[in-house]
Every structure is written in structure tokens, then in C-alpha cells.
Motif scaffolding. Structure first.
Motif, PDB file in Angstrom:
ATOM      1  N   ASN A 179      62.417  38.389  -1.035  1.00  0.00           N
ATOM      2  CA  ASN A 179      60.964  38.594  -1.887  1.00  0.00           C
ATOM      3  C   ASN A 179      59.787  38.370  -1.372  1.00  0.00           C
ATOM      4  O   ASN A 179      58.762  38.996  -1.668  1.00  0.00           O
ATOM      5  CB  ASN A 179      61.368  37.438  -3.193  1.00  0.00           C
ATOM      6  CG  ASN A 179      62.403  38.100  -4.267  1.00  0.00           C
ATOM      7  OD1 ASN A 179      62.764  39.244  -4.044  1.00  0.00           O
ATOM      8  ND2 ASN A 179      63.115  36.948  -4.860  1.00  0.00           N
ATOM      9  N   ASP A 180      59.911  37.459  -0.603  1.00  0.00           N
ATOM     10  CA  ASP A 180      58.158  37.110   0.417  1.00  0.00           C
ATOM     11  C   ASP A 180      57.980  38.298   1.013  1.00  0.00           C
ATOM     12  O   ASP A 180      56.680  38.588   0.945  1.00  0.00           O
ATOM     13  CB  ASP A 180      58.430  35.832   1.124  1.00  0.00           C
ATOM     14  CG  ASP A 180      58.403  34.501   0.440  1.00  0.00           C
ATOM     15  OD1 ASP A 180      57.983  34.544  -0.975  1.00  0.00           O
ATOM     16  OD2 ASP A 180      58.953  33.533   0.910  1.00  0.00           O
ATOM     17  N   TYR A 181      58.880  38.814   1.651  1.00  0.00           N
ATOM     18  CA  TYR A 181      58.691  40.063   2.599  1.00  0.00           C
ATOM     19  C   TYR A 181      58.084  41.245   1.975  1.00  0.00           C
ATOM     20  O   TYR A 181      57.389  42.139   2.047  1.00  0.00           O
ATOM     21  CB  TYR A 181      59.727  40.418   3.387  1.00  0.00           C
ATOM     22  CG  TYR A 181      59.843  39.373   4.639  1.00  0.00           C
ATOM     23  CD1 TYR A 181      58.573  39.499   5.375  1.00  0.00           C
ATOM     24  CD2 TYR A 181      60.905  38.912   5.119  1.00  0.00           C
ATOM     25  CE1 TYR A 181      58.612  38.392   6.682  1.00  0.00           C
ATOM     26  CE2 TYR A 181      60.828  37.811   6.097  1.00  0.00           C
ATOM     27  CZ  TYR A 181      59.772  37.766   7.011  1.00  0.00           C
ATOM     28  OH  TYR A 181      59.789  36.846   7.983  1.00  0.00           O
ATOM     29  N   MET A 193      54.794  40.725   0.353  1.00  0.00           N
ATOM     30  CA  MET A 193      53.537  40.952   1.514  1.00  0.00           C
ATOM     31  C   MET A 193      53.547  42.379   1.768  1.00  0.00           C
ATOM     32  O   MET A 193      52.406  42.960   1.831  1.00  0.00           O
ATOM     33  CB  MET A 193      54.245  40.408   2.591  1.00  0.00           C
ATOM     34  CG  MET A 193      54.157  38.948   2.901  1.00  0.00           C
ATOM     35  SD  MET A 193      54.730  38.251   4.351  1.00  0.00           S
ATOM     36  CE  MET A 193      53.935  39.053   5.450  1.00  0.00           C
ATOM     37  N   ALA A 194      54.550  43.223   1.702  1.00  0.00           N
ATOM     38  CA  ALA A 194      54.514  44.834   1.736  1.00  0.00           C
ATOM     39  C   ALA A 194      53.819  45.398   0.793  1.00  0.00           C
ATOM     40  O   ALA A 194      53.008  46.336   0.889  1.00  0.00           O
ATOM     41  CB  ALA A 194      55.782  45.472   1.826  1.00  0.00           C
ATOM     42  N   LEU A 195      53.873  44.787  -0.611  1.00  0.00           N
ATOM     43  CA  LEU A 195      53.126  45.521  -1.597  1.00  0.00           C
ATOM     44  C   LEU A 195      51.850  45.091  -1.734  1.00  0.00           C
ATOM     45  O   LEU A 195      50.876  45.932  -2.007  1.00  0.00           O
ATOM     46  CB  LEU A 195      53.891  44.810  -3.091  1.00  0.00           C
ATOM     47  CG  LEU A 195      55.156  45.377  -3.536  1.00  0.00           C
ATOM     48  CD1 LEU A 195      55.552  44.825  -4.745  1.00  0.00           C
ATOM     49  CD2 LEU A 195      54.912  47.036  -3.618  1.00  0.00           C
ATOM     50  N   LYS A 196      51.379  44.013  -1.218  1.00  0.00           N
ATOM     51  CA  LYS A 196      50.044  43.303  -1.136  1.00  0.00           C
ATOM     52  C   LYS A 196      49.123  44.274   0.074  1.00  0.00           C
ATOM     53  O   LYS A 196      48.267  44.744  -0.107  1.00  0.00           O
ATOM     54  CB  LYS A 196      49.840  42.065  -1.009  1.00  0.00           C
ATOM     55  CG  LYS A 196      50.073  41.233  -2.044  1.00  0.00           C
ATOM     56  CD  LYS A 196      49.828  39.904  -1.654  1.00  0.00           C
ATOM     57  CE  LYS A 196      50.364  38.903  -2.855  1.00  0.00           C
ATOM     58  NZ  LYS A 196      50.160  37.453  -2.499  1.00  0.00           N
ATOM     59  N   TYR A 197      50.130  44.586   1.082  1.00  0.00           N
ATOM     60  CA  TYR A 197      49.481  45.073   2.166  1.00  0.00           C
ATOM     61  C   TYR A 197      49.324  46.721   1.903  1.00  0.00           C
ATOM     62  O   TYR A 197      48.326  47.360   2.122  1.00  0.00           O
ATOM     63  CB  TYR A 197      50.300  45.139   3.541  1.00  0.00           C
ATOM     64  CG  TYR A 197      49.860  46.030   4.793  1.00  0.00           C
ATOM     65  CD1 TYR A 197      48.695  45.413   5.272  1.00  0.00           C
ATOM     66  CD2 TYR A 197      50.756  47.098   5.237  1.00  0.00           C
ATOM     67  CE1 TYR A 197      48.307  46.248   6.524  1.00  0.00           C
ATOM     68  CE2 TYR A 197      50.118  47.857   6.217  1.00  0.00           C
ATOM     69  CZ  TYR A 197      48.989  47.417   6.841  1.00  0.00           C
ATOM     70  OH  TYR A 197      48.780  48.074   8.006  1.00  0.00           O
TER      71      TYR A 197
END
Length: 82
Positions: free
Chosen positions: A57-59, A62-66
Motif C-alpha cells: 500500500n505504501d508503494y 507513492m506511485a499515485l502521488k508521483y
């Protein structure tokens, strides 16, 4: 293994979960999915699954925010996460 305490981290959707003497950081989705609450007894297997799901979920977040600000290709996101 018994969950001793759960504390919310201020201004985030994350919680500090104390299991016996160890402390772990879980996001809200993982806590709800594995039904982690105070004084619940869990096995080592469930804890390992919850930790790996939390890392996934953390990754994902991170991908969504990026990729949120500008459109990114799958290759660019993979390079960012590595």
C-alpha cells in the motif's frame, strides 16, 4: 502475540501499533482489512501478511502521488520507485 496499543499519527492516515514489545507503522486500510484492534491476539503469519500488505500500500500511494501532478508512463513510475 497480543496487540497492546494503537495510536494515530497526527495529520496522517497511519497508526503506530504496539505488539508485545515491537512497534509497527500501519496505514488505515491495513488496520481495517486485518481487523487489528487493541487486546486482539494475532499469529505471526497474520502479522507478516499485514506488514507485506502495508508495504504494498505504501508503494501504491507513492506511485499515485508521483504521477498525480503530471501524466507519467509506467516506465517512469518504475524508475521512481526503484
Amino acid at each position: 502475540m497480543i496487540i497492546k496499543d494503537i495510536k494515530k499519527i497526527k495529520n496522517k492516515n497511519e497508526y503506530l501499533v504496539t505488539i508485545e514489545t515491537d512497534t509497527y507503522k500501519f496505514n488505515e486500510d491495513t488496520i481495517l482489512e486485518y481487523r487489528l484492534f487493541k487486546d486482539k491476539e494475532i499469529s505471526k503469519d497474520i502479522l507478516d501478511k499485514a506488514i507485506s500488505k502495508n508495504n504494498l500500500n505504501d508503494y501504491y500511494n507513492m506511485a499515485l502521488k508521483y504521477s498525480y501532478k503530471y501524466a507519467k508512463s509506467a516506465y517512469e513510475i518504475r524508475i521512481y520507485l526503484v
